[in-house]
Every structure is written in structure tokens, then in C-alpha cells.
Scaffold this active site. Structure first.
Site, mmCIF file in Angstrom:
data_model
loop_
_atom_site.group_PDB
_atom_site.id
_atom_site.type_symbol
_atom_site.label_atom_id
_atom_site.label_comp_id
_atom_site.label_asym_id
_atom_site.label_seq_id
_atom_site.Cartn_x
_atom_site.Cartn_y
_atom_site.Cartn_z
ATOM 1 N N TYR A 1 0.855 -1.190 0.000
ATOM 2 C CA TYR A 1 0.000 0.000 0.000
ATOM 3 C C TYR A 1 0.889 1.237 0.000
ATOM 4 O O TYR A 1 1.847 1.325 0.776
ATOM 5 C CB TYR A 1 -0.911 0.028 1.238
ATOM 6 C CG TYR A 1 -1.715 1.302 1.311
ATOM 7 C CD1 TYR A 1 -3.013 1.337 0.807
ATOM 8 C CD2 TYR A 1 -1.184 2.478 1.846
ATOM 9 C CE1 TYR A 1 -3.757 2.512 0.835
ATOM 10 C CE2 TYR A 1 -1.919 3.652 1.870
ATOM 11 C CZ TYR A 1 -3.205 3.662 1.364
ATOM 12 O OH TYR A 1 -3.925 4.828 1.380
ATOM 13 N N GLU B 1 -3.608 7.477 -4.074
ATOM 14 C CA GLU B 1 -3.449 6.174 -3.440
ATOM 15 C C GLU B 1 -3.164 5.094 -4.467
ATOM 16 O O GLU B 1 -3.829 5.029 -5.505
ATOM 17 C CB GLU B 1 -4.741 5.855 -2.676
ATOM 18 C CG GLU B 1 -4.681 4.591 -1.860
ATOM 19 C CD GLU B 1 -6.026 4.309 -1.186
ATOM 20 O OE1 GLU B 1 -6.158 4.570 0.014
ATOM 21 O OE2 GLU B 1 -6.938 3.820 -1.881
#
Ligand code: GDP
Ligand code: MN
Length: 385
Positions: free
Chosen positions: A101, A189
Site C-alpha cells: 500500500y 493512493e
């Protein structure tokens, strides 16, 4: 404003972040053609403005163009968290060794952007935060200094990234930060950022949110807005310069000022609670509420079939109450309606404003002096309706 995955990834690529080179399809046939052009396995991905598409069956691997077509047929038209899928992205399938992530958002408390990284990529970062908070690494970025090399190294070390990937990882983190700043984003993101079987890094999923208040200086980004996924009233409201959020009550609220609008919602909820009555919307008609603005607000409120009563709560400050009264009268003359109207008009020039309203004698209109009275009257009018 949120961007779709494909829009975010195309933008990431402009900042030097490696992404799969796929294309968007609106029909199953298009998906098949794109898959054939790519050759080899592909992944067919629902393009909707919500997360968790994988779990909902909106991300599917296909080994052949025919299979890609079948998946696209199943995914197009499906609803994910209430959003209908109208487009799919067909990407060359990645061979995944690890999912990481990597994201940047604003940390309001720290008054800085924060770069967030985790070796537990793929799933919701909120979920990781709940179950394994230690697996999340954060680096706050001083906007005057920018993202520093030692911070990138701290992240790479923290997620135990193989040393050979530190340099490409640094390029990706730097690119993501530049993308974040240059786009006036509130979120950039990558989840997952993958390590491929060939030991390369690649952004397989992308998400961007742009600060609405900065869109005026990014016409290219503003043009990416997907209005097909928004309630039509909210689109109309934005075009008219109004802040509007649809709710599920019966009292259409027309208020100037966001704080007053929230107080109005609270009061109608308070008095209506016992009878299941509440506000039908949040609506701030803003400062200079002229006839045109009031008319636009009225059209939006009246378009909602749940609305049984309109509550106008206007505080004349810089905008004088008589001006607003003229706007209200003009709007109701243009859109005559028998729907009960409760009007509270106070502040600068309130006497003239009220006199104008009395003279106009709108059907089914009552006036109140205090917000509490206005809210009670609106609730009573819903009960009577
Ligand atoms: P999300 O569920 O909306 O976050 O959609 P993602 O694009 O992140 O996809 C969900 C999951 O599907 C990822 O975490 C991967 O595990 C898997 N996935 C996505 N793309 C690929 C791909 O190209 N190849 C493989 N093998 N898995 C993929
Ligand atoms: Mn994802």
C-alpha cells in the site's frame, strides 16, 4: 471530486509511475477487442467511484478475449455499493508476488501531507489500521522541504522492501507526491503497488480525490468528472453555485449560510424525530441570494417527491432581507406551488422583507420569528399534509 481508477492511473503515469497499459470499454464487445489487442491474460475491472470492487466481484481475470467479454458482460450494469458500473478497464493481467500500500493524504492535525505505506497492501488500509496498526508506516512531508530521500528510505526499510527495488520505489513515491501537489489532490493512493514475478514495481490500482475548491485551476481534471454517478439534483446545484446534499426527510430546507443550514436541520430533526419527520436536504444558497439563485434552489427542492413542506430560513446579513424576499417572491411566481411554506426572515431590512412577503400573499405561506417556531411549524405542516 473523485477520479476513476483508469483516470488516476493515466495521471500517475504522467508522473513516471509504472502502470499497466490497458483501455476502457463500455460494451462486452469492446472488452473482447481490447483483450485481443493486448494478447495474453487480462483483468477486467469495474470502474465505479467506490472501493472494494474486488470483493464485490468487480475485478476478474480472463485468459482469453472471449472470457474477457463474458466478464465484462457480467460486470457492466452490476451495482457495487449502490453504484452502477458503466465502464470496465481491461488491463494486461499482472503476475503478483507481493501487494504493497502507498498513499498520500492530508493530515489535518499535523497540518502536513502524510505518506502512508504498508507491506499489507491489497485490502482496505482502514482494515489494516484496525487489525495490524503496526504494519502501517507514516512519514509527514514538510511542504516547504518536499519529500526527502531519507523519508523514502525509512518507508522502504519499514516495509522490508528488497534493496534492489529501493530506487524504483523512490521514483514512485516522488512521482506520487508531485502528482498530489500538482493536482491539488486530497488523496493519491496506490493499492496495491505490486512487486511482479519479474521483480518490478507497478501500480495495479489507483485512486485520486481532488480538492473541489481547487478545481478552477485544473480545467483538465474538472473535465474528468463523471456525472453519470451523481444524483441529478447535486449536479444542478453545483452548476447553480449552491451547496446541496440530498437527505431522506420531508422538509425542504432553503437556508443562507452553511452553519445556519445545519442548525436548521438539527432543529427540524429535533422537533420531527418522534414522528419520523426531518430535513429533506442540506442546502446553502450562499451569500448573495438573488432571485435566480433562489429559483434554482426551489427547482431542486421541488424536484424531490419526498418534500411536503418548504422551510426558508434566511438571515439578512450582507445580503439584505428585502432582496432575498424579492428573490423568494420571484422564484415562487415563476414556479407557483401550493406546497406549505414556512418562512423565517430576520436581520438587515427584515421589516421591508416581511412587508414584501405579506403583500405578495403566496399561497399556503406562514411566517415565523424564531428558528424554533419555524421548525415546529414545518413539522406540524408535514403532519397536516
Ligand atoms: P479494489 O478491490 O476496488 O481495491 O480493486 P483492485 O484493483 O485493488 O483489485 C483487487 C485485487 O484484485 C487486488 O488487490 C489484487 O489482489 C487483484 N488484482 C487486481 N489486478 C490484478 C492483476 O492484474 N493480476 C492479478 N493476479 N490480480 C489482480
Ligand atoms: Mn485496490
Amino acid at each position: 471530486m473523485n477520479l476513476h481508477e483508469y483516470q488516476s492511473k493515466f495521471r500517475f503515469e504522467e508522473f513516471g509511475i509504472p502502470v499497466p497499459h490497458g483501455k476502457v470499454a463500455e460494451t462486452p464487445e469492446q472488452a473482447r477487442l481490447i483483450a485481443a489487442e493486448i494478447g495474453g491474460p487480462v483483468v477486467v475491472k469495474a470502474q465505479v467511484l467506490t472501493g472494494g470492487r474486488g470483493k464485490a466481484g468487480g475485478v476478474k481475470l480472463a485468459r482469453s478475449p472471449e472470457e474477457a467479454e463474458q466478464h465484462a458482460r457480467a460486470i457492466l450494469g452490476m451495482a457495487i455499493r449502490g453504484k452502477i458500473v458503466r465502464k470496465v478497464l481491461v488491463d494486461p493481467a499482472a503476475r503478483i508476488k507481493q501487494e504493497i500500500y502507498l498513499g498520500i493524504t492530508n493530515d489535518r492535525a499535523a497540518r502536513k501531507p502524510v505518506l502512508i505505506c504498508s507491506a499489507e497492501g491489497g485490502m482496505d488500509i482502514e482494515e489494516v489500521n484496525r487489525t495490524k496498526p503496526g504494519a502501517i508506516i507514516r512519514e509527514h512531508i514538510d511542504p516547504l522541504l518536499g519529500l526527502r530521500g531519507y523519508q523514502i528510505n525509512a518507508l522502504a526499510l519499514g516495509i522490508e522492501l528488497p534493496y534492489a527495488l529501493w530506487r524504483p520505489f523512490g521514483k514512485i513515491a516522488t512521482g506520487l507526491y508531485k502528482c498530489y501537489v500538482d493536482s491539488d489532490a486530497t488523496l493519491c493512493e496506490i493499492n496495491p503497488l505490486i512487486i511482479t514475478e519479474n521483480d518490478e514495481l507497478m501500480a495495479v490500482d489507483g485512486k485520486m480525490s481532488i480538492d473541489d475548491n481547487a478545481l478552477f485551476r485544473h480545467p483538465d481534471l474538472a473535465a474528468l468528472r463523471d456525472t453519470s454517478a451523481e444524483p441529478p439534483e447535486e449536479i444542478q446545484a453545483r452548476e447553480a453555485g449552491l451547496s446541496y446534499v440530498k437527505l431522506d426527510g420531508q422538509i425542504g430546507c432553503m437556508v443562507n449560510g452553511a452553519g445556519l443550514a445545519m442548525a436548521t436541520m438539527d432543529m427540524t430533526s429535533l422537533y420531527g424525530e418522534a414522528d419520523g419527520i426531518g430535513p429533506a436536504n442540506f442546502l446553502d444558497i450562499g451569500g448573495g441570494a438573488d432571485a435566480e439563485t433562489v429559483a434554482a434552489a426551489l427547482r431542486i427542492i421541488l424536484a424531490d417527491p419526498n418534500v411536503k413542506v418548504i422551510l426558508l430560513n434566511i438571515f439578512g446579513g450582507i445580503t439584505r432581507a428585502d432582496e432575498v424576499a424579492r428573490g423568494v417572491i420571484a422564484a415562487f411566481t415563476e414556479h407557483p406551488t401550493d406546497i406549505p411554506k414556512v418562512i423565517r426572515l430576520v436581520g438587515t431590512n427584515e421589516d421591508q422583507g416581511r412587508a414584501l412577503l405579506q403583500a405578495a400573499a403566496l399561497p399556503n405561506m406562514s411566517t415565523a420569528m424564531t428558528l424554533a417556531d419555524a421548525a415546529r411549524m414545518a413539522v406540524a405542516a408535514v403532519k397536516g399534509a
